[in-house]
Write a protein that holds these residues in place. Structure first.
Motif: not given
Length: 318
Positions: A6-10, A239-245, A264-270, A306-315
């Protein structure tokens, strides 16, 4: 397991349209249906007309009972500035080639919030998220421009008053800043806007993200992905790993959840902003490295986001 799928689909429901538009832009450019002249003109139209209109309308259409979340803005500005400092320290420690430091650091902190970041927010939170994201864009556009000038300026020049005036002038003339500031002014003073103007502006704003993403995809140089140099990989990882985490985790520890944490996540993960190439080239730095970082972060961020969204949605945090 069902929650995982479900989180992957989201995640795919958010990332999918952006991936497809980026790919379509690349395909249309490859098949010469659109060319460099179209991309340049359309990008100008987005930057000077449609995107400022989108930001202006997203603010004036905000529910007046909802206050702008300045706690989130203050945290994000401080967090991004601290990440900038961490990027400077990490680059000086790990990268021996001093001439590449400025480009690497700029590639690490300067996010494409006005196009990719806004597209993510619009997909998930709609108009309510866009209003807050517009204010986020205003403050961070100013921050990014100042920090980029600081880090790319030759050491012997320093950060002098003339340079500071140039940055201030550039920010004041920025169409995005103008559109946002006008929106805030109209919102705070409750200045009425005729419905015909709003409807016309809506046509413009509806064009923004599709056209911007097509242009971004069309201007992607996939040959640049062959540059597997340490400098490019280092900047991309920051940029795409350390900053968003770091920025998202910090936001969660400060008590942000839901839409706040999502923004916060979407803007830092861009990925790295395309403006970083222009800035690096105009200030005499390695423009090829800047272009490679933009290409690698744009492609790579589709996976990491995509991985970050799945993780945040799962939590259940967004």
């Amino acid at each position: 397991m069902s929650m995982f799928f479900e989180s992957l689909q989201f995640s795919f429901s958010i990332i999918g349209p952006i991936c497809l538009l980026l790919f379509l832009g690349w395909f249309l450019r490859k098949t010469e249906i659109i060319d460099d002249a179209f991309i340049e003109t359309a990008s100008k139209l987005v930057f000077k007309v449609t995107l400022p209109t989108l930001l202006f309308l997203s603010i004036i259409k905000t529910n007046r009972d909802v206050e702008i979340d300045f706690e989130l803005i203050i945290y994000s500005v401080i967090a991004n500035f601290i990440f900038f400092l961490l990027s400077v320290v990490a680059t000086k420690f790990w990268v021996k080639e001093k001439s590449a430091h400025g480009v690497i650091i700029q590639g690490a902190f300067r996010s494409n919030i006005a196009i990719i970041g806004l597209a993510y927010v619009a997909n998930v939170y709609g108009d309510s998220g866009l209003a807050l994201a517009a204010v986020y864009v205003a403050f961070h556009t100013m921050l990014y421009n100042i920090l980029a000038v600081v880090i790319l300026s030759p050491k012997q020049e320093g950060f002098n008053p003339k340079m500071l005036f140039g940055v201030a002038k550039s920010i004041a003339k920025n169409p995005l800043i103008i559109g946002i500031m006008l929106g805030i002014l109209f919102f705070l003073l409750a200045i009425p806007v005729p419905q015909v103007i709003i409807n016309t502006g809506q046509y413009f704003s509806n064009m923004t993200l599709p056209v911007a993403l097509l242009c971004t995809g069309g201007s992607l140089n996939l040959q640049a992905l062959k540059d597997n140099s340490f400098n490019c990989r280092f900047s991309t990882t920051l940029k795409i790993v350390v900053a968003p985490i770091l920025i998202t985790t910090g936001g969660y520890l400060f008590g942000f959840t839901g839409q706040q944490l999502g923004i916060l996540f979407f803007m830092s993960a861009a990925p790295t902003a395309a403006a970083s190439y222009v800035m690096a080239r105009s200030m005499g730095h390695n423009a090829d490295l800047a272009a490679n970082v933009i290409a690698m972060t744009t492609i790579g961020s589709l996976i990491t986001t995509s991985l970050g969204i799945s993780f945040l949605y799962w939590l259940q945090l967004m």
